[in-house]
Design an enzyme around this catalytic site. Sequence first.
Site, PDB file in Angstrom:
ATOM      1  N   HIS A   1      -4.064 -27.281  36.950  1.00  0.00           N
ATOM      2  CA  HIS A   1      -5.237 -27.414  36.524  1.00  0.00           C
ATOM      3  C   HIS A   1      -5.693 -26.469  35.083  1.00  0.00           C
ATOM      4  O   HIS A   1      -5.875 -26.925  34.042  1.00  0.00           O
ATOM      5  CB  HIS A   1      -6.637 -26.904  37.655  1.00  0.00           C
ATOM      6  CG  HIS A   1      -7.874 -26.695  36.786  1.00  0.00           C
ATOM      7  ND1 HIS A   1      -8.651 -27.769  36.391  1.00  0.00           N
ATOM      8  CD2 HIS A   1      -8.511 -25.560  36.769  1.00  0.00           C
ATOM      9  CE1 HIS A   1      -9.727 -27.304  35.751  1.00  0.00           C
ATOM     10  NE2 HIS A   1      -9.754 -25.989  35.852  1.00  0.00           N
ATOM     11  N   PHE A   2      -5.111 -25.248  35.179  1.00  0.00           N
ATOM     12  CA  PHE A   2      -5.058 -24.315  34.306  1.00  0.00           C
ATOM     13  C   PHE A   2      -4.273 -24.947  32.858  1.00  0.00           C
ATOM     14  O   PHE A   2      -4.645 -24.916  31.810  1.00  0.00           O
ATOM     15  CB  PHE A   2      -4.549 -23.014  34.621  1.00  0.00           C
ATOM     16  CG  PHE A   2      -5.002 -21.598  33.831  1.00  0.00           C
ATOM     17  CD1 PHE A   2      -6.073 -21.470  33.801  1.00  0.00           C
ATOM     18  CD2 PHE A   2      -3.894 -21.104  33.157  1.00  0.00           C
ATOM     19  CE1 PHE A   2      -6.586 -20.269  32.887  1.00  0.00           C
ATOM     20  CE2 PHE A   2      -4.383 -20.008  32.285  1.00  0.00           C
ATOM     21  CZ  PHE A   2      -5.552 -19.521  32.170  1.00  0.00           C
ATOM     22  N   HIS A   3      -3.370 -25.538  33.169  1.00  0.00           N
ATOM     23  CA  HIS A   3      -2.452 -25.867  32.146  1.00  0.00           C
ATOM     24  C   HIS A   3      -2.843 -27.415  31.343  1.00  0.00           C
ATOM     25  O   HIS A   3      -2.890 -27.657  30.564  1.00  0.00           O
ATOM     26  CB  HIS A   3      -0.977 -26.408  32.838  1.00  0.00           C
ATOM     27  CG  HIS A   3      -0.114 -24.915  32.757  1.00  0.00           C
ATOM     28  ND1 HIS A   3      -0.070 -24.039  33.901  1.00  0.00           N
ATOM     29  CD2 HIS A   3       0.723 -24.555  31.736  1.00  0.00           C
ATOM     30  CE1 HIS A   3       0.666 -23.279  33.597  1.00  0.00           C
ATOM     31  NE2 HIS A   3       1.276 -23.354  32.439  1.00  0.00           N
TER      32      HIS A   3
END
Length: 561
Positions: free
Chosen positions: A382-384
Amino acid sequence: MGLKQTEAVTSIGTYPISKKDAKLYMSFMYVAFISLFIGGLMGLLQTLVRSGKLTLPAGIGYYQILTVHGVILGLVLTTFFIIGFQFSFISKSVGISNKQRKYAWLSFWVMLIGTIMTATTILLGKASVLYTFYTPLKAHPVFYIGLALVIVGSWIAGFVNWHQLYSWKKQHPGEKSPLPAFMVTINMIMWFIASLGVAVSVLFLILPWSLGYTATVNVLLTRTLFWYFGHPLVYFWLLPAYMAWYTIIPKIIGGKIFSDSLARMSFILLLFFSIPVGFHHQLTEPGIEPMWKFIQVTLTMMVVIPTLMTAFSLFATFEITGRKKGYTSLFGWFKKLPWKDVRFLAPFIGMLFFIPGGAGGIINASHQLNSVIHNTIWVTGHFHLTVAASVLLTFFGISYWLLPHLTGRKLTPQINKLGIIQTYIWTIGMTIMSTAMHIQGLLGGPRRSNFSEYGGTDQAHEWIWYQLAQAVGGTILFIGIILMVYIFIKLTFLAPKGIEEYPLAEEEVDAQPTPAWFDNWKLWIGITVALILFAYSMPVMDMIQNSPPGSPPFTWPIGNN
């Protein structure tokens, strides 16, 4: 004084960028792109280690390169790029004086010194504590001092930005703040209020403990103060992308800003609901009353409103522009967008990545669903999607016109074509890697692990194909990084001399006037502070009153009692 600000300004981008200004802004860009290469290399090594295809040489630890990757890309690259871009963005609309420029240089040098200090401790193996520097992991004191300097340097930049707008308002009484200056001011207010949390945590809790003044540390309080900062950190990255989406993209496609008022309102709402929501990162941690977690999850979901406002505004701009050009069919305007212009293509794909990224964020912030994916590599995926795809692709899109504008060069058709190739490489690599991370996370793959910790186990056999996919995606992404660094060098030093436009869009001629109360900064800051006090006062007081024996929450430097 530098540029005199005496004439009434009706254009959003009236003030030119001088050579002295360009030198300042490019200094931030140099650090940002050096960080991109170093952090990207560490990311490639991570994926190879996780797949079991690489053993790090010379005693280098996996968590050492993980920390370099997180700090260099998550904190250094983003902060330097954002502040350099924002200096150019606000100065274009309200100007910058010689004195303001001197303080801007001070912010750069303080941030750079802090970065060098922090990087040195990581490279020496003294600070393998991840970019979140979660206690009870402990780093060398110089690591924390360096990070504190990076934050202080960014504060100096924020004070310069606020003074720029203040000076302009004094000379233009009764006029609304130019939209770029308004946006930068909102982002730096949010950044200042949010980074107070990590500053308090580092200076009064972690640093005394790292120096040996206290024997223990209040783990729950330090994590709470970090996530008070850590979630708005994401919006500090995202709002500059929103700035480009609202004001740059319309100009590139030949249109105008759909609604000045809507853009301002979305930024104000993001200020309100970005900070008092950190508990949704701590849903599984004991010591926080469920009621307060529920309240902050509710506040977290409110960011959906400005996000949808932004999507509506952007696609309204796309359609209105296309129809003004004569495309009358239902989706004719969409087909005729400038897909071969990398200045548009890269940010637009970034917008598309934000759709699954936002959906994943809703899952992360939902208590029951979060229990499935909490602390798994889903969160990394998700962060990426949000930062490494939506934000970075937009930053790359900004670079294609900002760098040649600052260096007096041209974005040639050849470089534009390279940029399109780079954008597709990045899109393919990120899609492969983040998808594999999401799937492995649903299967229970831990957020931070390497192959040696699970090699030979049943879990390793179950996850191996997803780890290999991450390595493939990471390799493709690193190719994209090499190409982007090459493009940076071309646009900075080798492209033909020329003039490249700073593409700031104007507001629609027949747009409704922007209400004067949008410039009521006391109101917006007051509401933000009130929301923060409501969401955090009682939980933090409880953490302090119930801190573990022997770890007074604010001990400096009275000892180990």
